[in-house]
Design an enzyme around this catalytic site. Structure first.
Site, PDB file in Angstrom:
ATOM      1  N   GLU A   2      -5.357  -8.592  -2.890  1.00 38.86           N
ATOM      2  CA  GLU A   2      -4.932  -7.771  -1.741  1.00 38.86           C
ATOM      3  C   GLU A   2      -6.113  -6.985  -1.231  1.00 38.86           C
ATOM      4  OE1 GLU A   2      -1.507  -5.177  -1.920  1.00 38.86           O
ATOM      5  OE2 GLU A   2      -0.483  -6.555  -3.282  1.00 38.86           O
ATOM      6  N   GLU A  26       0.624  -4.248  -9.173  1.00 41.05           N
ATOM      7  CA  GLU A  26       0.096  -2.868  -9.201  1.00 41.05           C
ATOM      8  C   GLU A  26       0.759  -2.030 -10.290  1.00 41.05           C
ATOM      9  OE1 GLU A  26       0.232  -1.281  -5.200  1.00 41.05           O
ATOM     10  OE2 GLU A  26      -1.598  -2.337  -4.677  1.00 41.05           O
TER      11      GLU A  26
HETATM   12  C1  BGP Z   1       0.232  -2.626  -2.007  1.00 37.90           C
HETATM   13  C2  BGP Z   1       1.413  -3.487  -2.286  1.00 37.90           C
HETATM   14  C3  BGP Z   1       1.828  -4.392  -1.187  1.00 37.90           C
HETATM   15  C4  BGP Z   1       1.494  -3.925   0.201  1.00 37.90           C
HETATM   16  C5  BGP Z   1       0.208  -3.149   0.329  1.00 37.90           C
HETATM   17  C6  BGP Z   1       0.003  -2.424   1.622  1.00 37.90           C
HETATM   18  O1  BGP Z   1       0.405  -1.428  -2.649  1.00 37.90           O
HETATM   19  O2  BGP Z   1       1.193  -4.293  -3.412  1.00 37.90           O
HETATM   20  O3  BGP Z   1       3.148  -4.761  -1.415  1.00 37.90           O
HETATM   21  O4  BGP Z   1       2.516  -3.570   0.986  1.00 37.90           O
HETATM   22  O5  BGP Z   1       0.040  -2.228  -0.699  1.00 37.90           O
HETATM   23  O6  BGP Z   1       0.713  -1.232   1.648  1.00 37.90           O
HETATM   24  P1  BGP Z   1       1.593  -0.820   2.890  1.00 37.90           P
HETATM   25  O7  BGP Z   1       2.546  -1.924   3.097  1.00 37.90           O
HETATM   26  O8  BGP Z   1       2.249   0.455   2.531  1.00 37.90           O
HETATM   27  O9  BGP Z   1       0.626  -0.663   4.005  1.00 37.90           O
END
Ligand code: BGP
Length: 469
Positions: free
Chosen positions: A363, A174
């Site tokens: 993701e 990201e």
């Molecule tokens: C993205 C990241 C992940 C992950 C996901 C969910 O931004 O790449 O590492 O954690 O988001 O976010 P969160 O864990 O805050 O729900």
């Protein structure tokens, strides 16, 4: 009906999953000094580990010791790929050593071998919010050009070591969030100092990371020409709030800082959009001829993206950009994230139209509070609905819009630490992990109802997303 077979699996990051934060020679990363947030309060970063605090990354959910059990569960669901990161500080504990830590390398050998024994291909993120803390303290993190050398050394070592085990790599998780966040701590290891020109720092740190990514692409292809090395961006599908031309412009403004990243890494140059974005930020910097050449030579092979929700944009009466999550046409999850499956189809079309490079959805998922019913089961229909609807739109992008998609790995196939809050109760998994927000729990793994559902989805190449209630 989707005929093209794509890769299916789940995605994780070492600092949210592995634990064992100081075992076998591992050094501290930026994640290891970050505490969890109390609901609604931002996470706090310490300069070192302090007595009396709970640091979620230290144990996480202990994949380090339980990888066999977890991988067996992934295999049972039929995963054909699994996204994970190599924790930079396991390989180079401080980040600037000349020689790697053999115990760290040996750990990933074991994990990759285990995955491959089930026919699951590892998909590796080289830097997923895991910059070595020493590099932050000594060099100011990616503010410094010196990090390019350290990152390249790290990449060279892991590329050489795993050249026959891993094909798909991505450089920085990201990366576009550097521009979107107030402080790009996770993405670039940067907390601003007083009086610092924040926009300039963001732009220069990004430039160094672009160069590091380009070096990684070149080195990777030299070590194994079959490697596929991608960039990774968070895709923020955005709609104009109204059909007012000003709002359409606002939508474009909101996308600019994001395309800034994918443009440089995919097209190998600072495009007109990048120049416009720099002008909007009020900063400029000189790019040497050799830097330009490097960016051109080190273009990525594919684009990986995360997609969770969409936003709406407008220009307020002062001409200021206003971005909101509330959209009257969409429902929201427990953390107020709008749920918008069609936004994924739009994301894939926009990216493919712009770059004509293969895309990898690495993701996507629903963070939710799971509860056991009286029979001791978690019937997470909401999760199946969320994922099923997104997968249906992904299929349309592939079969109806002819977008080239490599695969789909949903976020957190097993419950792991949330990056945003450090919580455990924000759960994404098909597998429940017995652990709470204060770090207590047996770490026992328990299948949720969605476990068998995803197994069926994968077996049907995404064509059967039906939910049997
Ligand atoms: C993205 C990241 C992940 C992950 C996901 C969910 O931004 O790449 O590492 O954690 O988001 O976010 P969160 O864990 O805050 O729900």
């Amino acid at each position: 009906m989707m005929d093209k077979r794509i890769l299916w699996g789940g995605a994780t990051a070492a600092n949210q999953y592995e634990g064992a934060f100081n075992l076998d020679g591992k050094g501290l990363s930026i994640a290891d000094v970050e505490i969890g947030s109390k609901h609604g309060v931002p996470r706090e970063v310490h300069s070192d580990i302090k007595e009396g605090f709970y640091y979620p990354s230290h144990e996480a959910i202990d994949f380090y010791h339980r990888y066999k059990e977890d991988i067996a569960l992934f295999a049972e669901m039929g995963f054909t790929c699994f996204r994970m990161s190599i924790n930079w500080t396991r390989i180079f504990p401080q980040g600037d050593e000349l020689e790697p830590n053999e115990a760290g390398l040996a750990f990933y050998d074991k994990v990759f071998d285990e995955l491959l024994s089930y026919g699951i291909q590892p998909i590796v993120t080289l830097s997923h919010y895991e910059t070595p803390l020493h590099l932050v303290k000594t060099y100011g993190s990616w503010r410094s050009r010196e990090l390019i050398t350290f990152f390249e050394r790290f990449c060279r070592v892991v590329f050489e070591r795993y050249k026959d085990k891993v094909t798909y790599w991505m450089t920085f998780n990201e990366i576009n969030e550097i521009m979107n966040q107030d402080e790009p701590y996770h993405q670039a290891g940067i907390l601003f100092e007083e009086g610092e020109n924040r926009n300039l720092t963001k732009v220069l740190a990004s430039h160094h990371m672009f160069l590091a990514s380009a070096r990684a692409v070149l080195v990777g292809h030299e070590i194994n020409p079959n490697f596929k090395i991608g960039c990774m961006i968070q895709y923020p599908t955005t709609y104009p709030k109204h059909c007012k031309p000003e709002d359409v412009l606002a939508q474009r403004y909101h996308m600019m800082p994001n395309f800034y990243y994918s443009d440089v890494m995919s097209k190998g140059e600072y495009t007109n959009l990048c120049q416009a974005q720099l002008k909007r930020l009020g900063v400029s910097f000189n790019i040497s001829e050799s830097d330009r050449k490097l960016l051109k030579a080190g273009k990525v092979d594919y684009i990986a993206l995360s997609y969770y929700f969409s936003s709406v944009a407008s220009l307020d009466e002062n001409g200021q950009l206003l971005v909101e999550r509330s959209n009257p046409y969409l429902e929201r999850n427990d953390w107020d994230w709008p749920i918008d499956p069609i936004g994924l189809r739009i994301a894939l079309n926009e990216l493919y139209d712009r770059y004509q490079k293969p895309l990898f959805v690495v993701e996507n998922g629903l963070g939710a509070i799971d509860q056991f019913n009286a029979d001791g089961e978690i019937i997470d229909t909401y999760r199946m609905t969320y994922l099923g609807n997104h997968i249906n739109e992904l299929k349309k992008a592939i079969s109806e819009d002819f977008v080239d998609v490599i695969g789909y790995t949903c976020w957190g196939p097993i419950d792991i630490i949330s990056v945003g809050t450090g919580e455990m109760r924000k759960r994404y998994g098909f597998i429940y992990v017995d652990k709470d927000d204060t770090g207590k729990g047996s770490l026992r793994r328990i299948k949720k109802a969605s476990f068998n559902w995803y197994k069926k989805v994968i077996a049907s190449n995404g064509n059967d997303t039906s939910i049997n209630e």
